[in-house]
Scaffold this motif. Structure first.
Motif, mmCIF file in Angstrom:
data_model
loop_
_atom_site.group_PDB
_atom_site.id
_atom_site.type_symbol
_atom_site.label_atom_id
_atom_site.label_comp_id
_atom_site.label_asym_id
_atom_site.label_seq_id
_atom_site.Cartn_x
_atom_site.Cartn_y
_atom_site.Cartn_z
ATOM 1 N N ALA A 193 -3.798 53.557 29.174
ATOM 2 C CA ALA A 193 -2.992 54.365 30.087
ATOM 3 C C ALA A 193 -3.783 54.734 31.336
ATOM 4 C CB ALA A 193 -2.496 55.626 29.372
ATOM 5 N N ASP A 194 -5.057 55.096 31.157
ATOM 6 C CA ASP A 194 -5.901 55.448 32.305
ATOM 7 C C ASP A 194 -6.081 54.244 33.227
ATOM 8 O OD1 ASP A 194 -6.200 58.032 31.414
ATOM 9 O OD2 ASP A 194 -8.169 57.697 30.504
ATOM 10 N N LEU A 195 -6.262 53.067 32.647
ATOM 11 C CA LEU A 195 -6.439 51.851 33.444
ATOM 12 C C LEU A 195 -5.157 51.527 34.209
ATOM 13 C CD1 LEU A 195 -8.538 49.515 33.951
ATOM 14 C CD2 LEU A 195 -7.370 48.259 32.126
ATOM 15 N N ALA A 196 -4.023 51.601 33.512
ATOM 16 C CA ALA A 196 -2.747 51.274 34.151
ATOM 17 C C ALA A 196 -2.408 52.244 35.276
ATOM 18 C CB ALA A 196 -1.634 51.274 33.107
ATOM 19 N N ALA A 197 -2.848 53.486 35.124
ATOM 20 C CA ALA A 197 -2.550 54.504 36.138
ATOM 21 C C ALA A 197 -3.269 54.252 37.449
ATOM 22 C CB ALA A 197 -2.912 55.884 35.596
ATOM 23 N N GLU A 198 -4.282 53.370 37.445
ATOM 24 C CA GLU A 198 -5.082 53.112 38.645
ATOM 25 C C GLU A 198 -4.683 51.818 39.364
ATOM 26 O OE1 GLU A 198 -7.013 55.287 39.751
ATOM 27 O OE2 GLU A 198 -7.925 56.433 38.133
ATOM 28 N N ARG A 199 -3.590 51.192 38.967
ATOM 29 C CA ARG A 199 -3.248 49.870 39.508
ATOM 30 C C ARG A 199 -2.754 49.888 40.942
ATOM 31 N NH1 ARG A 199 0.076 47.825 34.152
ATOM 32 N NH2 ARG A 199 -1.746 47.190 32.892
ATOM 33 N N ALA A 200 -2.132 50.957 41.354
ATOM 34 C CA ALA A 200 -1.551 50.995 42.698
ATOM 35 C C ALA A 200 -2.643 50.916 43.761
ATOM 36 C CB ALA A 200 -0.736 52.271 42.879
ATOM 37 N N VAL A 201 -2.336 50.218 44.864
ATOM 38 C CA VAL A 201 -3.272 50.029 45.969
ATOM 39 C C VAL A 201 -2.691 50.668 47.219
ATOM 40 C CG1 VAL A 201 -4.349 48.286 47.459
ATOM 41 C CG2 VAL A 201 -4.241 47.918 44.995
ATOM 42 N N ASP A 202 -3.538 51.300 48.016
ATOM 43 C CA ASP A 202 -3.093 51.944 49.246
ATOM 44 C C ASP A 202 -2.396 50.942 50.165
ATOM 45 O OD1 ASP A 202 -3.724 52.877 52.213
ATOM 46 O OD2 ASP A 202 -3.814 54.663 50.951
ATOM 47 N N ASP A 203 -1.380 51.417 50.886
ATOM 48 C CA ASP A 203 -0.622 50.533 51.779
ATOM 49 C C ASP A 203 -1.495 49.868 52.832
ATOM 50 O OD1 ASP A 203 1.721 51.024 50.454
ATOM 51 O OD2 ASP A 203 2.433 52.561 51.843
#
Length: 382
Positions: free
Chosen positions: A68-78
């Motif tokens: 869950a912690d890993l998946a929560a970090e997937r988003a990348v800044d625009d």
């Protein structure tokens, strides 16, 4: 201090590690004591990351929290995604684009001012890098195709989510399992060139973004990470010819061409990772009904084995089958090495942290062979 020259650091011990062990004589690879076959068949890539970073296999509760912690970090800044699009529009090579994008991620690191000796903070930073690399790569490939990026799905595994972001379609179980297994097989492999590069950078107490960026740079070289692409391009060349695979290889060898995917700096027998990927290629081929790449690779391997290459310690390595597996998953050829980096980043991070636990700046020396008594002449008198 020894004056013996060891070109390429051949056989030189520079560190101790608990992470992975390679026995090239019998074709064995272990991560922290666990055989790679057991891990590839029984553990997820997330479990392997936990093992490499934390030192033991996780319990179900630990794995769920870690995943869950890993998946929560997937988003990348625009801004980073815009940069990826710019690189794609400029025709940048995928590995170079990944190198640039990972370096750029440090600008958005919430713990950028963490103490370099705080290794827990380093692991958290490494977790963010590992989570975001698939997002960057998928966005880059979609940009090359003129398509918008697909947002990561936190409910999918690390492997399945990448394939989903790449294609826009959730992968079937066979594809997701196969890709997860490929990530596990590539996660670590002793003190190879890219891992050593990351450790050298880490020994200066530079941040983990620098180490991973350096690892990507080292992996991009054709003598290290590009062989899987070379294998696939050879198979495509065979397919485009009017020859069967064996005849094509015979002619290529007579022309002095090297057949990629055979031979390894360490393994003297068939790479254990190649054995596993060969099995998965069979599964994928049966699932799709298309056995072309399987037929080509097995025919080439059987012929070269009959020619005695194994007797000379030249056997199939992991790249010989990984390219065909990736092609069966619909992954473009020039994305194979970036996918290698996507997996190996976990190993680079683990090695950097392990080395920094008992750090010593890596500072080898070179034997000077230039002149020793040159007489200086002022510029107007030369």
């Amino acid at each position: 201090m020894s004056d013996e020259l060891k070109r390429g650091l051949e056989g030189v011990l520079v560190a101790e590690s608990d992470l992975s062990y390679v026995d090239g004589e019998v074709g064995k690879l272990v991560y922290r004591g666990y055989d790679i076959e057991d891990l590839a068949r029984g553990a997820s890539y997330e479990e392997v990351l936990y093992l490499l970073w934390r030192g033991s296999l996780p319990t179900r509760e630990e794995l769920d929290a870690f995943t869950a912690d890993l998946a929560a970090e997937r988003a990348v800044d625009d801004d980073a995604l815009d940069a990826v699009r710019t690189l794609a529009d400029a025709g940048e090579r995928p590995m170079a684009a990944l190198r640039t994008a990972v370096s750029m991620l440090s600008a958005y690191e919430p713990e950028s001012d963490a103490d370099p000796e705080d290794l827990d903070a380093t692991l958290r930073q490494g977790r963010r890098i590992t989570a975001k690399i698939p997002t960057l790569l998928a966005a880059f490939e979609r940009a090359r195709q003129g398509e918008d990026p697909v947002a990561p799905d936190p409910d999918l595994s690390h492997a399945a989510n990448f394939l989903y972001m790449l294609t826009g379609t959730e992968p079937d179980d066979v594809s997701a399992e196969t890709f997860d297994m490929a990530l596990t097989l590539h996660a670590d492999h002793g003190l190879n060139a890219s891992t050593f590069t990351a450790i050298v950078i880490g020994s200066t107490m530079a941040d983990v973004y620098s180490g991973v960026t350096g690892g990507i740079g080292a992996l991009s070289g054709p003598l290290h990470g590009g062989a899987n692409q070379d294998v696939m391009e050879v198979l495509q060349e065979v397919d485009a010819s009017d020859k069967d695979p064996v005849q094509w290889v015979k002619d290529a060898r007579e022309e002095g061409r090297r057949i990629p995917g055979f031979g390894h700096r360490v393994y003297k027998v068939k790479d254990p990772r190649a054995k596993i990927l060969e099995e998965k290629l069979r599964d994928l081929s049966e699932s799709s009904g298309d056995t072309k790449w399987l037929d080509y690779t097995t025919a080439i391997e059987e012929y070269l084995t009959e020619q005695g290459l194994l007797d000379k310690g030249i056997a199939p390595n992991v790249d010989f089958y990984s390219g065909s597996v990736y092609d069966s998953l619909g992954i473009p050829v020039d994305m194979y090495t970036p996918i290698f980096a996507m997996s190996r980043a976990g190993g680079w991070i683990a090695h950097m942290v392990e080395y920094q636990e008992d750090n010593r700046l890596i500072r080898p020396r070179a034997r000077y062979t230039g002149p020793k008594a040159s007489e200086f002449v002022p510029v107007d008198e030369r």
